[in-house]
Write an enzyme that holds these catalytic residues in place. Structure first.
Site, PDB file in Angstrom:
ATOM      1  N   SER A 174       0.818  -1.208   0.000  1.00 27.54           N
ATOM      2  CA  SER A 174       0.000   0.000   0.000  1.00 27.54           C
ATOM      3  C   SER A 174       0.853   1.259   0.000  1.00 27.54           C
ATOM      4  O   SER A 174       0.321   2.365  -0.140  1.00 27.54           O
ATOM      5  CB  SER A 174      -0.906   0.016   1.242  1.00 27.54           C
ATOM      6  OG  SER A 174      -0.133  -0.009   2.429  1.00 27.54           O
ATOM      7  N   HIS A 219      -3.538  -3.827  -5.443  1.00 27.86           N
ATOM      8  CA  HIS A 219      -3.795  -3.358  -4.082  1.00 27.86           C
ATOM      9  C   HIS A 219      -5.248  -3.560  -3.682  1.00 27.86           C
ATOM     10  O   HIS A 219      -6.142  -2.861  -4.149  1.00 27.86           O
ATOM     11  CB  HIS A 219      -3.395  -1.880  -3.959  1.00 27.86           C
ATOM     12  CG  HIS A 219      -3.529  -1.347  -2.568  1.00 27.86           C
ATOM     13  ND1 HIS A 219      -3.935  -0.061  -2.293  1.00 27.86           N
ATOM     14  CD2 HIS A 219      -3.317  -1.934  -1.372  1.00 27.86           C
ATOM     15  CE1 HIS A 219      -3.957   0.117  -0.977  1.00 27.86           C
ATOM     16  NE2 HIS A 219      -3.592  -1.001  -0.401  1.00 27.86           N
ATOM     17  N   GLU A 226      -6.935  -1.540  -6.693  1.00 27.28           N
ATOM     18  CA  GLU A 226      -6.106  -0.635  -7.484  1.00 27.28           C
ATOM     19  C   GLU A 226      -5.098  -1.475  -8.271  1.00 27.28           C
ATOM     20  O   GLU A 226      -4.336  -2.233  -7.678  1.00 27.28           O
ATOM     21  CB  GLU A 226      -5.368   0.357  -6.575  1.00 27.28           C
ATOM     22  CG  GLU A 226      -6.290   1.340  -5.890  1.00 27.28           C
ATOM     23  CD  GLU A 226      -5.578   2.279  -4.934  1.00 27.28           C
ATOM     24  OE1 GLU A 226      -5.948   3.455  -4.851  1.00 27.28           O
ATOM     25  OE2 GLU A 226      -4.630   1.821  -4.240  1.00 27.28           O
ATOM     26  N   ASN A 256      -4.734   5.895  -0.803  1.00 24.91           N
ATOM     27  CA  ASN A 256      -3.870   6.322   0.301  1.00 24.91           C
ATOM     28  C   ASN A 256      -3.250   7.695   0.059  1.00 24.91           C
ATOM     29  O   ASN A 256      -2.983   8.438   1.007  1.00 24.91           O
ATOM     30  CB  ASN A 256      -2.769   5.292   0.548  1.00 24.91           C
ATOM     31  CG  ASN A 256      -3.286   4.103   1.333  1.00 24.91           C
ATOM     32  OD1 ASN A 256      -4.312   4.193   1.982  1.00 24.91           O
ATOM     33  ND2 ASN A 256      -2.592   2.987   1.264  1.00 24.91           N
TER      34      ASN A 256
END
Length: 314
Positions: free
Chosen positions: A149, A170, A182, A220
């Protein structure tokens, strides 16, 4: 004429070979490295959607715990999905579990897999050592993917000789529930690899989004600075953490406030991401460390998983 015919046949043959080599990989066999929450979740959704899975970790005890967690999670799914047919629910659980094998030796199982998904500790050196080793044993067509991540996918891919068959995949916690994946494409990732992973994500019932290999990817990159700003607001004494959480839930429509989410994700995880970004870009105000976050992590108060973080849990 014969010469022309031979040249034409060679051309057709060459075109067919090129076309075949450009075909996407249909992922049927998946090897998941790491039996923690993320790895177990990925193994579960892959098995539940008809893929053959091998879950790998360092010890049989870890794997037994992972398999037990997967079974418990599957029974929750079955209870909802087959509410009016308990027998069908039991069959679903048993069938899914039967397609998940376990192993403590990754090198011995990757020779026949289509995809390796790594979900181990967020440590670049450890990941590089793992993929460098597996690169020697995996089949030529096998795609490698990391569930990191925060680390750069390119830095992990460079440990292998298959940069064109390497990407980020991800997932989000809890994997069986969260729909987003992702798919991270590095400058070396081939279009064939990227499309194969997009198709695989869809086959899992997920919604894939694409992003370049930029720090934090999409979620993130936007979420962590927001969480850190919430902590700074609290550290300055501008508002209590309870009021900040309430404000964001009622004012922005978020299901969880930032401090609730921090405790859920894990304060150690957030600190790791921020520290990594700060190291890369020390002048960026969004990436500055937080005294209160550092203090809680130093005291092993990581959030819900340890019973205390910004809040206390029974």
């Amino acid at each position: 004429m014969a010469f022309v015919t031979r040249q034409f046949m060679r051309s057709v043959s060459s075109s067919s070979t090129a076309s075949a080599s450009a075909k996407k990989i249909i992922v049927k066999h998946v090897t998941v490295i790491g039996g923690g929450l993320m790895g177990a979740g990925i193994a579960q959704v892959a098995a539940a959607t008809g893929h053959t899975v091998v879950l790998v970790d360092q010890t049989e005890d870890i794997l037994a715990k992972s398999k037990k967690g997967i079974e418990e999670s599957l029974r929750k799914v079955a209870k909802k999905k087959f509410a009016e047919n308990l027998k069908a629910g039991d069959e679903f659980v048993e069938k899914t579990l039967s397609t998940i094998a376990t192993s403590t030796d990754a090198a011995s199982v990757v020779h026949s897999t289509d995809l390796v998904v790594e979900a181990i500790v967020e440590n670049l050196k450890v990941k590089n050592e793992l993929f460098k080793r597996l690169d020697k044993f995996a089949a030529e067509h096998t795609i490698f993917a990391s569930n990191t991540s925060s680390l750069q996918i390119t830095s992990i891919a460079n440990a292998t000789t298959r940069q064109d068959r390497f990407a980020g995949l991800h997932f989000f916690n809890p994997v069986p529930v969260m729909k987003l994946v992702e798919v991270i494409k590095t400058p070396m990732t081939s279009q064939k690899t990227f499309e194969s992973l997009v198709d695989f994500s869809k086959a899992l019932g997920k919604h894939p989004v694409s992003c370049k290999d930029t720090p934090g990817f999409i979620v993130n990159r936007l979420l962590v600075p927001y969480l850190m700003e919430a902590i700074r607001l609290y550290e300055r004494g501008d508002a209590s953490k309870e009021d900040i959480d309430t404000a964001m839930k009622l004012g922005a429509g978020y299901p969880m406030g930032p401090f609730e989410l921090l405790d859920y994700v894990g304060l150690d995880t957030t600190k790791f991401i921020v520290d990594g970004w700060h190291e890369m870009d020390a002048e960026n105000p969004l990436h500055q460390p937080s005294p209160s976050l550092n203090k809680l992590v130093a005291e092993n108060k990581f959030g819900k998983k340890t019973g205390e973080g910004f809040y206390k849990y029974k």
